[in-house]
Design a protein around this motif. Sequence first.
Motif, PDB file in Angstrom:
ATOM      1  N   PHE A  47       0.541  -1.547  -0.327  1.00 20.77           N
ATOM      2  CA  PHE A  47       0.115  -0.279   0.386  1.00 20.77           C
ATOM      3  C   PHE A  47       1.321   1.219   0.221  1.00 20.77           C
ATOM      4  CE2 PHE A  47      -3.015  -3.475   1.424  1.00 20.77           C
ATOM      5  CZ  PHE A  47      -4.257  -2.934   0.947  1.00 20.77           C
ATOM      6  N   GLN A  48       0.740   2.403  -0.596  1.00 23.67           N
ATOM      7  CA  GLN A  48       1.318   3.740  -0.412  1.00 23.67           C
ATOM      8  C   GLN A  48       0.090   4.817  -0.849  1.00 23.67           C
ATOM      9  OE1 GLN A  48       2.649   3.150  -4.903  1.00 23.67           O
ATOM     10  NE2 GLN A  48       5.289   3.454  -3.467  1.00 23.67           N
ATOM     11  N   VAL A  49       0.621   6.188   0.299  1.00 21.89           N
ATOM     12  CA  VAL A  49      -0.495   6.816   0.149  1.00 21.89           C
ATOM     13  C   VAL A  49       0.142   7.704  -0.593  1.00 21.89           C
ATOM     14  CG1 VAL A  49      -0.808   9.428   2.068  1.00 21.89           C
ATOM     15  CG2 VAL A  49      -0.201   6.688   2.954  1.00 21.89           C
ATOM     16  N   TYR A  50      -0.844   8.398  -1.559  1.00 21.39           N
ATOM     17  CA  TYR A  50      -0.627   9.790  -2.881  1.00 21.39           C
ATOM     18  C   TYR A  50      -0.882  10.579  -1.817  1.00 21.39           C
ATOM     19  CZ  TYR A  50       0.833   6.759  -6.004  1.00 21.39           C
ATOM     20  OH  TYR A  50       1.983   5.625  -7.143  1.00 21.39           O
ATOM     21  N   TYR A  51      -0.571  11.988  -2.145  1.00 25.79           N
ATOM     22  CA  TYR A  51      -0.994  13.372  -1.653  1.00 25.79           C
ATOM     23  C   TYR A  51      -1.982  14.237  -2.190  1.00 25.79           C
ATOM     24  CZ  TYR A  51       1.550  11.698   3.015  1.00 25.79           C
ATOM     25  OH  TYR A  51       1.308  11.192   3.814  1.00 25.79           O
ATOM     26  N   GLY A  63      -3.423  22.382   1.226  1.00 25.16           N
ATOM     27  CA  GLY A  63      -3.539  20.908   1.993  1.00 25.16           C
ATOM     28  C   GLY A  63      -3.676  20.193   1.008  1.00 25.16           C
ATOM     29  N   PHE A  64      -2.952  18.941   1.782  1.00 26.19           N
ATOM     30  CA  PHE A  64      -3.258  17.568   0.664  1.00 26.19           C
ATOM     31  C   PHE A  64      -4.424  16.732   1.401  1.00 26.19           C
ATOM     32  CE2 PHE A  64       0.714  19.458   0.593  1.00 26.19           C
ATOM     33  CZ  PHE A  64       1.344  19.048  -0.450  1.00 26.19           C
ATOM     34  N   GLU A  65      -5.370  15.663   0.392  1.00 20.57           N
ATOM     35  CA  GLU A  65      -5.980  14.030   0.910  1.00 20.57           C
ATOM     36  C   GLU A  65      -5.100  13.435   0.832  1.00 20.57           C
ATOM     37  OE1 GLU A  65     -10.224  12.424   0.267  1.00 20.57           O
ATOM     38  OE2 GLU A  65      -9.396  14.397  -1.161  1.00 20.57           O
ATOM     39  N   ILE A 111       6.122  17.193   5.117  1.00 24.71           N
ATOM     40  CA  ILE A 111       4.920  17.663   4.348  1.00 24.71           C
ATOM     41  C   ILE A 111       5.242  19.152   4.903  1.00 24.71           C
ATOM     42  CG2 ILE A 111       2.422  18.259   3.752  1.00 24.71           C
ATOM     43  CD1 ILE A 111       2.512  14.952   3.821  1.00 24.71           C
ATOM     44  N   LEU A 112       5.086  19.392   6.297  1.00 18.26           N
ATOM     45  CA  LEU A 112       5.046  20.741   6.426  1.00 18.26           C
ATOM     46  C   LEU A 112       5.793  21.638   6.491  1.00 18.26           C
ATOM     47  CD1 LEU A 112       2.517  19.648   8.077  1.00 18.26           C
ATOM     48  CD2 LEU A 112       2.555  21.413  10.018  1.00 18.26           C
ATOM     49  N   ASN A 113       7.269  20.925   6.723  1.00 20.86           N
ATOM     50  CA  ASN A 113       8.808  22.051   6.686  1.00 20.86           C
ATOM     51  C   ASN A 113       8.520  22.291   5.395  1.00 20.86           C
ATOM     52  OD1 ASN A 113       9.770  21.245   8.594  1.00 20.86           O
ATOM     53  ND2 ASN A 113      11.131  19.692   8.384  1.00 20.86           N
ATOM     54  N   HIS A 114       8.002  21.992   4.110  1.00 17.95           N
ATOM     55  CA  HIS A 114       8.120  22.348   2.647  1.00 17.95           C
ATOM     56  C   HIS A 114       6.895  23.086   1.953  1.00 17.95           C
ATOM     57  CE1 HIS A 114       9.885  21.115  -1.563  1.00 17.95           C
ATOM     58  NE2 HIS A 114       8.899  21.207  -2.265  1.00 17.95           N
ATOM     59  N   PHE A 115       5.638  22.953   2.879  1.00 19.09           N
ATOM     60  CA  PHE A 115       4.863  23.479   2.505  1.00 19.09           C
ATOM     61  C   PHE A 115       4.073  24.867   3.311  1.00 19.09           C
ATOM     62  CE2 PHE A 115       4.509  19.822  -0.293  1.00 19.09           C
ATOM     63  CZ  PHE A 115       4.245  20.628  -1.828  1.00 19.09           C
ATOM     64  N   GLY A 116       4.866  24.708   4.827  1.00 18.33           N
ATOM     65  CA  GLY A 116       4.503  25.471   5.424  1.00 18.33           C
ATOM     66  C   GLY A 116       3.265  24.832   6.837  1.00 18.33           C
ATOM     67  N   GLU A 117       3.725  25.799   8.151  1.00 20.79           N
ATOM     68  CA  GLU A 117       3.110  25.257   9.520  1.00 20.79           C
ATOM     69  C   GLU A 117       1.603  24.951   9.362  1.00 20.79           C
ATOM     70  OE1 GLU A 117       3.844  28.906  11.351  1.00 20.79           O
ATOM     71  OE2 GLU A 117       4.864  27.850  11.980  1.00 20.79           O
ATOM     72  N   ASP A 118       1.277  25.670   7.862  1.00 20.67           N
ATOM     73  CA  ASP A 118      -0.090  25.831   7.946  1.00 20.67           C
ATOM     74  C   ASP A 118      -0.869  24.593   7.204  1.00 20.67           C
ATOM     75  OD1 ASP A 118      -0.632  27.874   9.765  1.00 20.67           O
ATOM     76  OD2 ASP A 118      -0.127  29.655   7.877  1.00 20.67           O
ATOM     77  N   THR A 119      -0.447  23.680   7.129  1.00 21.88           N
ATOM     78  CA  THR A 119      -0.700  22.900   5.594  1.00 21.88           C
ATOM     79  C   THR A 119      -1.360  22.312   7.151  1.00 21.88           C
ATOM     80  OG1 THR A 119       1.287  23.698   4.293  1.00 21.88           O
ATOM     81  CG2 THR A 119      -0.425  21.858   3.555  1.00 21.88           C
ATOM     82  N   VAL A 120      -3.034  21.832   5.614  1.00 21.88           N
ATOM     83  CA  VAL A 120      -4.058  21.147   7.195  1.00 21.88           C
ATOM     84  C   VAL A 120      -3.606  19.760   5.636  1.00 21.88           C
ATOM     85  CG1 VAL A 120      -5.972  20.830   6.974  1.00 21.88           C
ATOM     86  CG2 VAL A 120      -5.331  22.517   7.417  1.00 21.88           C
ATOM     87  N   ILE A 121      -3.494  18.353   6.299  1.00 21.61           N
ATOM     88  CA  ILE A 121      -4.066  17.168   5.696  1.00 21.61           C
ATOM     89  C   ILE A 121      -4.777  16.574   6.464  1.00 21.61           C
ATOM     90  CG2 ILE A 121      -2.237  14.623   5.686  1.00 21.61           C
ATOM     91  CD1 ILE A 121       0.141  16.233   6.995  1.00 21.61           C
ATOM     92  N   SER A 122      -5.585  16.040   5.095  1.00 26.00           N
ATOM     93  CA  SER A 122      -7.207  15.376   5.219  1.00 26.00           C
ATOM     94  C   SER A 122      -7.222  14.102   5.599  1.00 26.00           C
ATOM     95  CB  SER A 122      -7.922  16.090   4.384  1.00 26.00           C
ATOM     96  OG  SER A 122      -8.006  17.119   4.399  1.00 26.00           O
TER      97      SER A 122
END
Length: 206
Positions: A47-51, A63-65, A111-122
């Motif tokens: 299994f793999q996770v795609y964002y 953000g990302f799902e 993910i947050l290091n690359h896109f910023g601390e306000d990025t939301v992951i769903s």
Amino acid sequence: NADVAMYKSKVQGKNTHTIFVAEMMEDNKRRLHIANSIVAGLRNNEFQVYYQPKVNADEQIVGFEALLRWNSSELGFVSPTEFIIVAEQSGKINQITEWLLKEVLFDYSKILNHFGEDTVISVNLSAHDLMNTKILDLITALYERYLIDPKCIEFEVTESTYLENFDMANQFFENIRALGSSIALDDFGTGYSSLSYLTQIQLNTL
């Protein structure tokens, strides 16, 4: 054969009837094969996770799902629309969700290091996850282990999942909100389409 035909009716959306034909038995064998391969697939990292990015009106990523994909060594690529249903009916969906949570929260800092601390992951949850008494403890433990800022994690359920498990979902999400994370209702309007429900539930995202 009757059981196979009944399952086919359920997959097609319930409230219908199906006449058994021999080809359905092959579908049944495939479902059994998928069900029996899920645990090994998790163990063997198949299994793999795609964002999938979420963007605002200015086309900036906010953000990302987290989307789950399975490339089985025996079955090849298995669509989520196929294996999620099988996992739910075979009692393996909780194991999949627990694996997904561990992977996503492990990836959190990168993910947050690359896109910023306000990025939301769903992260998507099923009705079976809402009934899993261990999942809240797992989420809490993972938040502590990976130093998660709870506001950066959002949990999604579909409209039908929420409304078919209304009281249980409300209790679960009350606990999630107490942790500091947010709630999203997905696929609104595809099922009950009742605006009155929105006055009874507390959501962050529709």
